[in-house]
Enzyme design. Structure first.
Site, PDB file in Angstrom:
ATOM      1  N   ASP A  66      47.934  38.919  41.315  1.00  0.00           N
ATOM      2  CA  ASP A  66      48.845  39.226  42.422  1.00  0.00           C
ATOM      3  C   ASP A  66      49.932  38.163  42.602  1.00  0.00           C
ATOM      4  OD1 ASP A  66      47.432  41.552  42.889  1.00  0.00           O
ATOM      5  OD2 ASP A  66      46.109  40.625  44.365  1.00  0.00           O
ATOM      6  N   ARG A  75      35.766  43.606  51.559  1.00  0.00           N
ATOM      7  CA  ARG A  75      34.364  43.581  51.106  1.00  0.00           C
ATOM      8  C   ARG A  75      33.416  43.325  52.271  1.00  0.00           C
ATOM      9  NH1 ARG A  75      37.603  42.516  46.936  1.00  0.00           N
ATOM     10  NH2 ARG A  75      36.878  42.611  44.775  1.00  0.00           N
ATOM     11  N   SER A  90      39.246  44.491  35.755  1.00  0.00           N
ATOM     12  CA  SER A  90      39.611  44.847  37.121  1.00  0.00           C
ATOM     13  C   SER A  90      38.447  44.569  38.051  1.00  0.00           C
ATOM     14  CB  SER A  90      39.993  46.328  37.191  1.00  0.00           C
ATOM     15  OG  SER A  90      39.933  46.779  38.535  1.00  0.00           O
TER      16      SER A  90
END
Ligand code: S3P
Length: 435
Positions: free
Chosen positions: A323, A30, A170
């Site tokens: 994750d 980002r 998401s």
């Protein structure tokens, strides 16, 4: 395909010492993108130097940004929100799903220009229809292969603002729409079924953009330019998660992991660990309801080995630990009773099918684990025998195998250990320092 080196991990007697968490992958991607979209130079400290985040630097260079890489920082001289340059060939995102899903949000706003995105074998199996739909509603054109996969072309346009209901929780899709919203003709709202990581919102807030949350709705106001100021990338909890797991399950261990980012939208794993009885102490960020803070909190985590009990992870917790769920399966093998993960069907479309990979991989090491359509069920047996596991090129499965080896009775050989370089090139060195 070159599967890379096999590495053997023998049972460890204990792990001791202090390491610094590697820089956050999500936030590094980002930071580089926001730097490229800004008009003024952006200094980024603690940028992750790994395969995935190199792909992002390469991509933004091809799009016209200048990137200076120094030892202590990188400096990105961006091109602004609407001035990305057309590239000569396809943009290669490598293995980086975050790059593949966030970058088109910016590219969609490049009116009259077209960009092709492609990546490795794993990327070509990962869905992009989830970003194609909202970007088309905003006026861009995307043509995924078979309607769903890379390679694909993004044709930029003057974008309309939209209100978009995400079909899946998401952060990548949310971020894609928010980045596109910066150049749209009004305020763009994304509604998420459950909170997901909010690094994009925080970084945009720090860059002077109007970004607000109201319950499950996030709204971004269009902007003329971004003014991010210097960005410091915190340590990656998703990478530290592996050494944390090792410290919890290798008997007599005691570790300190420094500078871990503990944004509450990332710390689901630590809350799951707490329920399992693990001893991990640090100063975590409290749940923030509608507030978007322009900063990322950091702490040191003190990890002590101890007994675990099984737990249930439900769908609303999944995006906050997505994750780390493979590690929850591993920890479940060492816990008393059953560990269940539900509502995690998204794991099937990660760098690999992580439900199949975790279940087959851990079963091969002696685990009692079953796959379900949306997760897995593990029966703890107090330990793991050991054996051989193939990462299948997935960085998180490679590191999972390594941790399993340290905590196993007979050791584990990990095929394709080099996949760890995607997110955590210093992983083997850190394990060595602790062992
Ligand atoms: C990420 C979001 C998650 C996560 C991925 C990184 C991000 O993906 O699995 O590793 O940086 O926004 P989804 O948003 O697709 O669940």
């Amino acid at each position: 395909m070159n599967r890379g080196a096999s590495v053997r991990f023998d049972p460890a007697h204990r792990l001791r010492g202090t390491i610094v968490a590697p820089p956050d992958k999500s936030i590094s991607h980002r930071a580089a993108l926001v730097g490229a979209m800004a008009a003024e130079p952006v200094r980024i400290t603690n940028y992750l130097r790994a395969a995935d985040t190199h792909s992002t630097l390469r991509a933004i260079r091809e799009l016209g940004a200048l990137v200076e890489v120094h030892d202590e920082e990188i400096v990105v001289r961006g091109v602004g929100l609407r001035e990305a340059r057309e590239t000569h060939g396809p943009i290669d995102v490598g293995n980086a799903g975050t790059l593949m899903r966030l970058l088109p949000g910016w590219l969609a706003a490049q009116a009259g220009r077209a960009f092709t995105l492609d990546g490795d074998d794993s990327i070509r199996r990962r869905p992009v229809d989830r970003i194609a739909e909202p970007l088309r509603l905003m006026g861009a054109e995307l043509d995924p292969t078979q309607g769903r996969y890379p390679p694909f072309v993004v044709r930029g346009a003057r974008l309309r603002s939209i209100a978009y209901d995400l079909p899946v929780a998401s952060a990548q899709v949310k971020s894609c729409v928010l980045l596109a919203g910066l150049a749209a003709d009004g305020a763009t709202t994304v509604s998420e079924p459950a909170p997901s990581r909010d690094h994009t919102e925080r970084m945009l807030a720090a860059a002077g953009v109007g970004v607000h949350r109201n319950g499950r709705h996030v709204t971004v106001t269009n902007a003329d330019e971004l003014e991010p100021g210097p960005i410091h990338v915190p340590g990656d909890l998703s990478s530290a998660a592996f050494t944390i797991a090792a410290g919890v399950v290798v008997p007599r261990s005691r570790l300190l992991i420094r500078d871990v980012g503990v944004n509450w939208t990332r710390t689901g794993y630590l809350r799951i660990l707490e329920r399992m009885g693990a001893i991990v102490v640090g100063d975590l960020e409290e749940h923030l309801d509608d507030e978007i803070v322009p900063t990322e909190p950091l702490t040191d985590l003190d990890v002590t080995a101890g007994p675990l009990v099984g737990t249930v992870v439900e769908a609303d917790e999944v995006p906050l630990a997505i994750d780390e769920l493979p590690l929850v399966a591993l920890l479940g093998c060492f816990a008393e009773g059953e560990t269940l993960v539900r509502g995690a069907q998204e794991l099937r479309v990660k760098e690999s099918d992580r439900i199949a990979g975790v279940v087959e991989g851990l079963r091969g090491l002696g685990a009692e684990i079953e796959a379900t359509a949306d997760g897995f069920a593990v029966t703890g047996t107090g330990g793991l025998r050991g054996g051989r596991i193939d990462s299948g090129g997935d960085h998180r499965l490679a590191m999972l195998g390594a941790v399993a080896g340290l905590a196993s009775r007979e050791g584990v050989e990990v095929v394709g250990m080099d996949a760890a370089d995607v997110s955590y090139p210093g992983f083997m060195g850190d394990l060595g320092a602790l062992a």
